[in-house]
Design an enzyme around this catalytic site. Structure first.
Site, PDB file in Angstrom:
ATOM      1  N   ASN A   9      -0.541 -60.885  28.047  1.00  8.98           N
ATOM      2  CA  ASN A   9       0.672 -61.281  27.321  1.00  8.98           C
ATOM      3  C   ASN A   9       0.549 -60.759  25.892  1.00  8.98           C
ATOM      4  O   ASN A   9      -0.219 -61.294  25.104  1.00  8.98           O
ATOM      5  CB  ASN A   9       0.787 -62.814  27.346  1.00  8.98           C
ATOM      6  CG  ASN A   9       1.946 -63.322  26.512  1.00  8.98           C
ATOM      7  OD1 ASN A   9       2.809 -62.553  26.107  1.00  8.98           O
ATOM      8  ND2 ASN A   9       1.962 -64.628  26.264  1.00  8.98           N
ATOM      9  N   TRP A  10       1.303 -59.714  25.601  1.00  8.97           N
ATOM     10  CA  TRP A  10       1.174 -59.061  24.285  1.00  8.97           C
ATOM     11  C   TRP A  10       1.916 -59.804  23.184  1.00  8.97           C
ATOM     12  O   TRP A  10       1.790 -59.451  22.011  1.00  8.97           O
ATOM     13  CB  TRP A  10       1.666 -57.613  24.371  1.00  8.97           C
ATOM     14  CG  TRP A  10       0.762 -56.718  25.163  1.00  8.97           C
ATOM     15  CD1 TRP A  10      -0.358 -57.095  25.857  1.00  8.97           C
ATOM     16  CD2 TRP A  10       0.888 -55.311  25.349  1.00  8.97           C
ATOM     17  NE1 TRP A  10      -0.924 -56.005  26.466  1.00  8.97           N
ATOM     18  CE2 TRP A  10      -0.181 -54.891  26.179  1.00  8.97           C
ATOM     19  CE3 TRP A  10       1.807 -54.353  24.921  1.00  8.97           C
ATOM     20  CZ2 TRP A  10      -0.356 -53.565  26.564  1.00  8.97           C
ATOM     21  CZ3 TRP A  10       1.641 -53.037  25.304  1.00  8.97           C
ATOM     22  CH2 TRP A  10       0.562 -52.641  26.118  1.00  8.97           C
ATOM     23  N   LYS A  11       2.715 -60.774  23.557  1.00 10.53           N
ATOM     24  CA  LYS A  11       3.479 -61.567  22.572  1.00 10.53           C
ATOM     25  C   LYS A  11       4.250 -60.626  21.636  1.00 10.53           C
ATOM     26  O   LYS A  11       4.710 -59.576  22.081  1.00 10.53           O
ATOM     27  CB  LYS A  11       2.545 -62.517  21.815  1.00 10.53           C
ATOM     28  CG  LYS A  11       1.708 -63.354  22.778  1.00 10.53           C
ATOM     29  CD  LYS A  11       0.934 -64.449  22.131  1.00 10.53           C
ATOM     30  CE  LYS A  11       0.108 -65.171  23.182  1.00 10.53           C
ATOM     31  NZ  LYS A  11      -0.619 -66.309  22.674  1.00 10.53           N
ATOM     32  N   HIS A  95       5.945 -70.760  28.230  1.00  8.25           N
ATOM     33  CA  HIS A  95       4.752 -70.577  27.398  1.00  8.25           C
ATOM     34  C   HIS A  95       4.805 -71.592  26.253  1.00  8.25           C
ATOM     35  O   HIS A  95       5.885 -71.884  25.718  1.00  8.25           O
ATOM     36  CB  HIS A  95       4.693 -69.146  26.857  1.00  8.25           C
ATOM     37  CG  HIS A  95       3.389 -68.842  26.203  1.00  8.25           C
ATOM     38  ND1 HIS A  95       3.098 -69.255  24.923  1.00  8.25           N
ATOM     39  CD2 HIS A  95       2.277 -68.219  26.669  1.00  8.25           C
ATOM     40  CE1 HIS A  95       1.862 -68.876  24.628  1.00  8.25           C
ATOM     41  NE2 HIS A  95       1.339 -68.252  25.673  1.00  8.25           N
ATOM     42  N   GLU A  97       4.242 -71.407  23.238  1.00  6.44           N
ATOM     43  CA  GLU A  97       4.890 -70.937  21.995  1.00  6.44           C
ATOM     44  C   GLU A  97       6.408 -71.031  22.116  1.00  6.44           C
ATOM     45  O   GLU A  97       7.099 -71.301  21.131  1.00  6.44           O
ATOM     46  CB  GLU A  97       4.425 -69.507  21.680  1.00  6.44           C
ATOM     47  CG  GLU A  97       2.970 -69.512  21.201  1.00  6.44           C
ATOM     48  CD  GLU A  97       2.165 -68.281  21.561  1.00  6.44           C
ATOM     49  OE1 GLU A  97       2.753 -67.239  21.917  1.00  6.44           O
ATOM     50  OE2 GLU A  97       0.920 -68.370  21.507  1.00  6.44           O
ATOM     51  N   GLU A 167      -2.560 -73.676  30.605  1.00  8.40           N
ATOM     52  CA  GLU A 167      -2.924 -73.212  29.267  1.00  8.40           C
ATOM     53  C   GLU A 167      -2.993 -74.405  28.316  1.00  8.40           C
ATOM     54  O   GLU A 167      -1.963 -74.805  27.750  1.00  8.40           O
ATOM     55  CB  GLU A 167      -1.870 -72.228  28.762  1.00  8.40           C
ATOM     56  CG  GLU A 167      -1.761 -70.981  29.613  1.00  8.40           C
ATOM     57  CD  GLU A 167      -1.390 -69.778  28.760  1.00  8.40           C
ATOM     58  OE1 GLU A 167      -2.145 -68.806  28.780  1.00  8.40           O
ATOM     59  OE2 GLU A 167      -0.377 -69.829  28.059  1.00  8.40           O
ATOM     60  N   GLY A 173      -5.258 -68.960  21.420  1.00  9.24           N
ATOM     61  CA  GLY A 173      -5.434 -68.222  20.166  1.00  9.24           C
ATOM     62  C   GLY A 173      -6.396 -68.873  19.185  1.00  9.24           C
ATOM     63  O   GLY A 173      -6.455 -68.486  18.020  1.00  9.24           O
ATOM     64  N   SER A 213      -7.886 -68.366  25.036  1.00  7.54           N
ATOM     65  CA  SER A 213      -9.101 -67.807  24.418  1.00  7.54           C
ATOM     66  C   SER A 213     -10.086 -67.201  25.423  1.00  7.54           C
ATOM     67  O   SER A 213     -11.299 -67.293  25.241  1.00  7.54           O
ATOM     68  CB  SER A 213      -9.794 -68.859  23.551  1.00  7.54           C
ATOM     69  OG  SER A 213      -8.943 -69.230  22.482  1.00  7.54           O
ATOM     70  N   GLY A 234      -4.057 -63.516  26.101  1.00  7.27           N
ATOM     71  CA  GLY A 234      -3.263 -63.170  24.923  1.00  7.27           C
ATOM     72  C   GLY A 234      -4.023 -62.165  24.068  1.00  7.27           C
ATOM     73  O   GLY A 234      -4.031 -60.962  24.344  1.00  7.27           O
ATOM     74  N   GLY A 235      -4.707 -62.663  23.038  1.00 10.67           N
ATOM     75  CA  GLY A 235      -5.404 -61.806  22.072  1.00 10.67           C
ATOM     76  C   GLY A 235      -6.259 -60.711  22.690  1.00 10.67           C
ATOM     77  O   GLY A 235      -6.199 -59.552  22.262  1.00 10.67           O
TER      78      GLY A 235
HETATM   79  P1  PGA Z   1      -5.034 -66.289  23.910  1.00  5.72           P
HETATM   80  O1  PGA Z   1      -3.535 -66.570  24.418  1.00  5.72           O
HETATM   81  O2  PGA Z   1      -5.742 -65.566  25.025  1.00  5.72           O
HETATM   82  O3  PGA Z   1      -4.863 -65.457  22.673  1.00  5.72           O
HETATM   83  O4  PGA Z   1      -5.640 -67.614  23.643  1.00  5.72           O
HETATM   84  C1  PGA Z   1      -3.286 -66.968  25.728  1.00  5.72           C
HETATM   85  C2  PGA Z   1      -1.807 -67.109  25.941  1.00  5.72           C
HETATM   86  O5  PGA Z   1      -1.090 -67.422  24.987  1.00  5.72           O
HETATM   87  O6  PGA Z   1      -1.306 -66.918  27.042  1.00  5.72           O
END
Ligand code: PGA
Length: 252
Positions: A9-11, A95, A97, A167, A173, A213, A234-235
């Site tokens: 997930n590149w956000k 998600h 966010e 999650e 993150g 993470s 994510g990251g």
């Molecule tokens: P992260 O994000 O790997 O940066 O913790 C995961 C996500 O938001 O799906």
């Protein structure tokens, strides 16, 4: 047996050139190696077309969100119908966010899941507790409620078309994760909810990924657990070396 799944997930990251560079590097790895897991990349909307062209079906492409409306006067929105017309087969929904910054709640997410399924787009549904829920020992209760609200709206056939991603919000993150055993227990607990609502067969079929993470150092400790069917990254999906290392770990 459930297929292992890895989602990047590149956000809201990367310029078009940076995105293309990363896509080309991941694609090169996939073309030159045997990979025993399904890879799905969710770039920003603007880059979906490039992703489809570069990945050429070897890597699946997902949207990061989608409107609850089919079409019409909804400035700035992207519909399931539009995604399907571009051959996008996946969409991340719920998600944390989106829940936090755009106030998306279960009632809205149920509408979005319904529309995605109607257009034969696989929803990747995220759920998880906050830090406060965890500190109050309410994580099982909170996740049960989130999952049960979804389960009571979909039948046997629909539910197996949804990918679930646990999650814990405090882990996204932040570099913090629960222990693999704790996460396995949550996955087992959620799978049991599927068994109670549907059947043993359905609960065995549903994919439940973990996200929060994950990196190349800790990925193995999660992926060896029997109820963790892969990861939502994510990251670590923004760096080709990290992401490729995680692909190797999941497919080994
Ligand atoms: P992260 O994000 O790997 O940066 O913790 C995961 C996500 O938001 O799906």
């Amino acid at each position: 047996m459930r297929k292992k799944i890895l989602i990047g997930n590149w956000k809201m990251n990367k310029t078009i050139q940076e995105a293309i560079d990363l896509m080309i590097k991941i694609n090169l790895f996939i073309n030159n190696n045997i990979v025993d897991c399904k890879i799905i990349i969710a770039p920003p909307f603007l880059y979906l077309n490039e992703a489809l062209k570069i990945f050429n079906k070897k890597i699946q492409v997902s949207a990061q969100n989608m409107s609850e409306f089919i079409e019409g006067a909804y400035t700035g929105e992207i519909s399931a119908k539009m995604l399907k017309s571009m051959n996008i087969d996946y969409v991340i929904l719920g998600h944390s966010e989106r829940r936090k910054y755009f106030r998306e709640e279960e009632s809205l997410l149920i509408k979005k899941i319904n529309i995605a399924l109607k257009y034969k787009i696989t929803p990747i549904y995220c759920f998880g507790e906050t830090l406060l829920d965890k500190q109050n020992n309410k994580e099982f209760q909170v996740n049960k409620k989130q999952i049960e609200q979804i389960l009571c709206n979909f039948d046997d056939n629909q539910i197996t078309q949804i990918i679930f991603a646990y999650e814990p919000i405090w882990s996204i993150g932040t570099g913090k994760t629960a222990s693999p055993n704790t996460i396995q227990k949550m996955h087992q607990f959620v799978r049991r909810l599927f068994k109670e609502r549907y059947s043993q067969k359905i609960s065995n079929l549903v994919s439940i990924l973990y996200g929060g993470s994950i990196n190349s150092k800790n990925a193995k400790s999660f992926f060896i657990k029997s109820d963790i069917d892969g990861g939502l990254i994510g990251g670590s999906s923004l760096d080709e070396n990290e992401f490729i290392s995680i692909i190797k770990i999941l497919s080994s």
